[in-house]
Write a protein that holds these residues in place. Structure first.
Motif, short mmCIF file in Angstrom:
data_model
loop_
_atom_site.label_atom_id
_atom_site.label_comp_id
_atom_site.label_asym_id
_atom_site.label_seq_id
_atom_site.Cartn_x
_atom_site.Cartn_y
_atom_site.Cartn_z
N ALA A 110 0.81 -1.22 0.00
CA ALA A 110 0.00 0.00 0.00
C ALA A 110 0.85 1.28 0.00
CB ALA A 110 -0.97 0.02 1.19
N VAL A 111 2.15 1.14 -0.14
CA VAL A 111 3.03 2.29 -0.19
C VAL A 111 3.76 2.33 -1.53
CG1 VAL A 111 5.04 3.44 0.82
CG2 VAL A 111 3.34 2.38 2.32
N GLY A 112 4.50 1.28 -1.83
CA GLY A 112 5.25 1.23 -3.08
C GLY A 112 6.63 0.65 -2.85
N ASP A 113 7.47 0.77 -3.84
CA ASP A 113 8.83 0.22 -3.79
C ASP A 113 9.84 1.32 -3.47
OD1 ASP A 113 7.69 -2.16 -4.51
OD2 ASP A 113 8.44 -2.12 -6.59
N LEU A 114 10.83 0.95 -2.66
CA LEU A 114 11.92 1.86 -2.33
C LEU A 114 13.24 1.14 -2.56
CD1 LEU A 114 10.67 3.39 1.07
CD2 LEU A 114 10.65 4.49 -1.19
N ASP A 115 14.12 1.78 -3.30
CA ASP A 115 15.44 1.19 -3.52
C ASP A 115 16.29 1.29 -2.25
OD1 ASP A 115 14.94 0.42 -6.09
OD2 ASP A 115 16.09 2.03 -7.04
N VAL A 116 17.13 0.28 -2.06
CA VAL A 116 18.07 0.24 -0.94
C VAL A 116 19.46 0.46 -1.52
CG1 VAL A 116 18.98 -1.11 0.98
CG2 VAL A 116 16.58 -1.38 0.29
N TRP A 117 20.12 1.49 -1.02
CA TRP A 117 21.41 1.88 -1.57
C TRP A 117 22.54 1.62 -0.58
CZ3 TRP A 117 21.47 3.32 -6.60
CH2 TRP A 117 20.25 3.74 -7.16
N TRP A 118 23.72 1.36 -1.11
CA TRP A 118 24.91 1.20 -0.29
C TRP A 118 25.86 2.35 -0.58
CZ3 TRP A 118 26.45 -1.28 3.85
CH2 TRP A 118 27.81 -1.31 4.15
N LEU A 119 26.21 3.09 0.46
CA LEU A 119 27.17 4.17 0.31
C LEU A 119 28.56 3.59 0.06
CD1 LEU A 119 27.98 7.18 0.59
CD2 LEU A 119 28.26 6.74 3.05
N GLU A 120 29.15 3.95 -1.07
CA GLU A 120 30.43 3.38 -1.45
C GLU A 120 31.63 4.15 -0.88
OE1 GLU A 120 31.04 0.68 -2.90
OE2 GLU A 120 29.24 0.07 -3.96
N ASP A 194 3.90 7.30 -4.76
CA ASP A 194 2.77 8.13 -5.17
C ASP A 194 1.72 8.32 -4.08
OD1 ASP A 194 3.84 8.48 -7.73
OD2 ASP A 194 2.91 6.64 -8.48
N VAL A 195 1.97 7.81 -2.89
CA VAL A 195 1.01 7.95 -1.79
C VAL A 195 1.42 9.10 -0.88
CG1 VAL A 195 0.41 5.51 -1.87
CG2 VAL A 195 2.23 6.28 -0.34
N GLU A 196 0.43 9.65 -0.19
CA GLU A 196 0.68 10.71 0.78
C GLU A 196 1.03 10.09 2.13
OE1 GLU A 196 -2.72 13.27 0.88
OE2 GLU A 196 -2.34 14.08 -1.13
N LEU A 197 2.12 10.56 2.71
CA LEU A 197 2.60 10.02 3.98
C LEU A 197 2.78 11.15 4.98
CD1 LEU A 197 5.24 7.54 2.51
CD2 LEU A 197 3.03 6.93 3.51
N PRO A 198 1.66 11.54 5.65
CA PRO A 198 1.73 12.63 6.62
C PRO A 198 2.23 12.17 7.97
CG PRO A 198 -0.53 11.87 6.46
CD PRO A 198 0.29 11.04 5.47
#
Length: 204
Positions: A110-120, A194-198
């Protein structure tokens, strides 16, 4: 608090952030953990010498506006590592190019996808920024941070099992939201939902 050099103040700030999140992870009640986090973050923002709130504004600063806790926005999420490798480089005005590599994606219902990043960069760290549909209105236009382990913002999760605790109620503004003296990596397009997250830290 006074420090012999600004660098020592920043080091103390990070030490305190690490300790705050350690206390958050130790609290079994997520809502109580959120209240603890909110009070601790406000204390740092209002009183610490390394606060991103400009020094001449701190006396009048009353703390960060934060949305009410919504338990349905807390996830013990699996990091989907079956992704095409990608690289993201953020051009910083003060620290040069900050490189990140994609290590996975979080699928949040119900939120969506978020990429997980690694700080190089030196030391490395997991980084999950977020930009929601309220960005530029009631949340910071450049997006917020959920997880930034190199700075101590870590809500837990069984990394051995490829899991992260992702609680959107803990989304917070990067330092550049407070002052142009700070340069911060902002959420790329793949970390926009695309969702509102207050929830979490809101705009003033």
């Amino acid at each position: 608090m006074e420090f012999a050099a600004p660098a020592l103040a920043v080091a103390d700030w990070r030490r305190r952030v690490f300790a705050l999140y350690q206390s958050v992870r130790a609290e079994s009640d997520p809502a109580a953990a959120h209240a603890l986090w909110r009070a601790g973050r406000d204390d740092l923002l209002m009183h610490h010498p390394a606060s991103p709130v400009p020094e001449d504004e701190r006396a009048a600063y009353g703390g960060a506006p934060v949305g009410e806790y919504r338990p349905e926005l807390r996830f013990d999420a699996v990091i989907d590592t079956e992704v095409k490798r990608d690289r993201w480089e953020f051009e910083s005005a003060t620290d040069g190019v900050i490189p990140f590599s994609l290590i996975g994606v979080l699928h949040l219902p119900a939120v969506g996808d978020l990429d997980v990043w690694w700080l190089e960069s030196y030391g490395g760290g997991i980084f999950v920024p977020l930009k929601d549909a309220l960005a530029g209105r009631s949340t910071y236009g450049g997006g917020r941070y959920l997880i930034d382990t190199v700075k101590g913002a870590d809500l837990g999760g069984d990394l051995g099992a490829g899991r992260l605790v992702v609680d959107l109620n803990f989304a917070y503004n990067p330092s550049c939201a407070y002052s142009p003296e700070w340069t911060c990596p902002l959420a790329p397009a793949t970390n926009k939902v695309d969702v509102e997250l207050p929830v979490g830290e809101l705009s003033g």
